[in-house]
Write an enzyme that holds these catalytic residues in place. Structure first.
Site: not given
Ligand code: EPZ
Length: 421
Positions: A22-23, A116, A121, A305, A397
């Site tokens: 998915k990701n 979410c 996020r 995850d 999802r």
């Molecule tokens: C991706 O989310 C995945 N989703 C998530 O999988 C996964 O948990 C996550 O990466 C971490 O591995 C997809 O790929 C669609 P991040 P993403 O940006 O890109 C903070 C699942 O269950 N952050 O690496 O949203 C954020 O709040 C899902 O399949 C900021 O502060 O994750 C978080 O605490 C859930 N500012 C951390 O970084 C930003 O601009 C990691 O977020 C961006 C992120």
């Protein structure tokens, strides 16, 4: 209301093909907007999230059709720069369309995704990177209005290896002027898969998998054919299910190197694991030992995850397992539901301590998010008696036909409408 009815206590036996990731599919579907032509995305998982991405592609003017396990995306026509908030609300990671639409159209209008179930996020790192590439971004009332005649390459230092911010920057920089260097980049396998798709589409991206990614901008990209990598989190979920319920399971079409930390913990818990080319075999008696502390980290650390599925496996393990969630601030929403099944879990902030119990008991529980939902299914497979699991929209999802796959392995599980016999 629909729910999964699970009668636990049945070990899992057999073989299962692991779905496409998915990701990885989501950013690649967004990348198809950059490509002026027809892209063929094979091994694209059938999920409500990928369906939501397809609705966005059609909304911005792409033609999309299916054939077998492939999705065809024709983005040779003009692309519209606007995504209505009703579509943005459907899927948090729709923000991944921001970079490609801005790069392709010179403008983009969409609503900010908002938080979410698992955390606030924010997207500050996405916006900071796009501004560094020269985008003017107006944030008003939850809406983003972005403009950039042509994005200009630069050096972007990410203070945290955000997966989404790394992907959005790679996508935007592909049509930028000059070479963009992203340092502190996320290193997930899905980032490497996105690089492979972009290069197949005529892009020039290097370094994915390391923390420094270089993107040489191009005037335009073309359609590409790509096979999405297997889903490492779906694989981790099936392995945790077999660990908890017991049994002998072979996963095929999976890349075990993408989830080594998960295999390491399952071995510590007493599972017998063998790996081969695109293959993993797990044998478990269901009588597990507690693992050493599980601390979630960006890749190649333990994936956040996989935290809920592994927690479900630890519920009946002998001893105490500590979990520390360092990525998201509220990713223990499955805990109160697991307690309904007799689990003994204490949480404090981002730490959870799981005291292994002798038995779990079937109960009526509700999923609050995708991976938390998977944890409830795993616990129900190991529990005595029947469980009813609600909140299936979360599971759908990220897992393609979860109950059918488990039923094939001998689980007593069925999706029913309330009132069905
Ligand atoms: C991706 O989310 C995945 N989703 C998530 O999988 C996964 O948990 C996550 O990466 C971490 O591995 C997809 O790929 C669609 P991040 P993403 O940006 O890109 C903070 C699942 O269950 N952050 O690496 O949203 C954020 O709040 C899902 O399949 C900021 O502060 O994750 C978080 O605490 C859930 N500012 C951390 O970084 C930003 O601009 C990691 O977020 C961006 C992120």
């Amino acid at each position: 209301m629909r729910s999964l009815h699970v009668t636990g206590g049945k070990p899992l036996f057999g073989a299962l093909r692991v779905q496409g990731a998915k990701n990885s599919a989501l950013p690649i579907l967004a990348a198809a907007v950059l490509a002026e032509g027809v892209s063929v995305i094979r091994n694209c998982p059938r999920l409500t999230d990928t369906e939501a991405a397809v609705r966005i592609l059609r909304e911005v003017g792409c033609r999309v059709w299916e054939d077998g396990d492939a999705l065809y995306v024709d983005s040779s026509g003009p692309v519209r720069p606007e995504i209505p908030s009703r579509l943005m609300r459907e899927m948090r990671s729709s923000v991944i369309f921001l970079g490609p639409i801005l790069a392709r159209c010179g403008e983009a209008r969409l609503s900010a995704p908002g938080g979410c179930e698992i955390g606030a996020r924010p997207i500050d790192l996405h916006l900071r990177a796009l501004r560094s590439l020269g985008a003017e971004i107006e944030e008003r009332g939850g809406n983003l209005n972005c403009r950039a005649k042509r994005l200009r390459a630069c050096r972007i230092d990410l203070p945290f290896p955000s997966v989404g911010a790394t992907e959005n920057t790679m996508l935007a920089a592909c049509l930028g002027e000059g070479e963009t260097v992203i340092t502190g980049a996320a290193r997930e396998p899905e980032i490497q898969d996105l690089q492979a798709f972009l290069n197949a589409a005529g892009g020039s991206v290097t370094g994915a998998g390391s923390s420094v990614i270089r993107v040489q901008g191009r005037e335009r990209l073309h359609g590409a054919v790509h096979r999405v990598i297997p889903d490492r989190i779906a694989a981790a979920t099936w392995l945790a299910a077999c660990a908890a319920a017991g049994g002998d399971l072979r996963l095929y079409d999976t890349e075990w190197r993408h989830y080594r930390p998960v295999l390491h913990k399952l071995r510590e818990m007493g599972c017998d694991l063998q790996t081969g080319e695109n293959l993993v075999r797990i044998r478990s008696t269901g009588k597990l030992k507690a693992a050493s502390p599980i601390v979630t980290r960006p890749y190649p650390g333990f994936p956040t995850d996989a935290q809920p599925p592994l927690m479900a496996a630890a519920l009946t393990a002998e001893g105490t397992t500590a979990f520390q969630e360092t990525i998201f601030e509220s990713r223990f929403r499955h805990v109160p539901e697991l307690r309904r099944m007799g689990a003994d879990i204490r949480t404090e902030g981002r730490t959870a301590l799981v005291w292994g119990v002798e038995k779990l008991y079937g109960a009526e529980v509700t999923a609050a998010d995708l991976r938390g939902g998977a944890a409830l299914v795993i616990a129900a497979l190991a529990a005595e008696g029947e469980s009813r699991i609600y909140g299936l929209q979360h599971l759908d999802r990220g897992y393609t036909a979860m109950e059918e796959s488990l039923a094939e392995l001998g689980a007593e599980i069925e999706r029913k409408e309330d009132g069905d016999g």
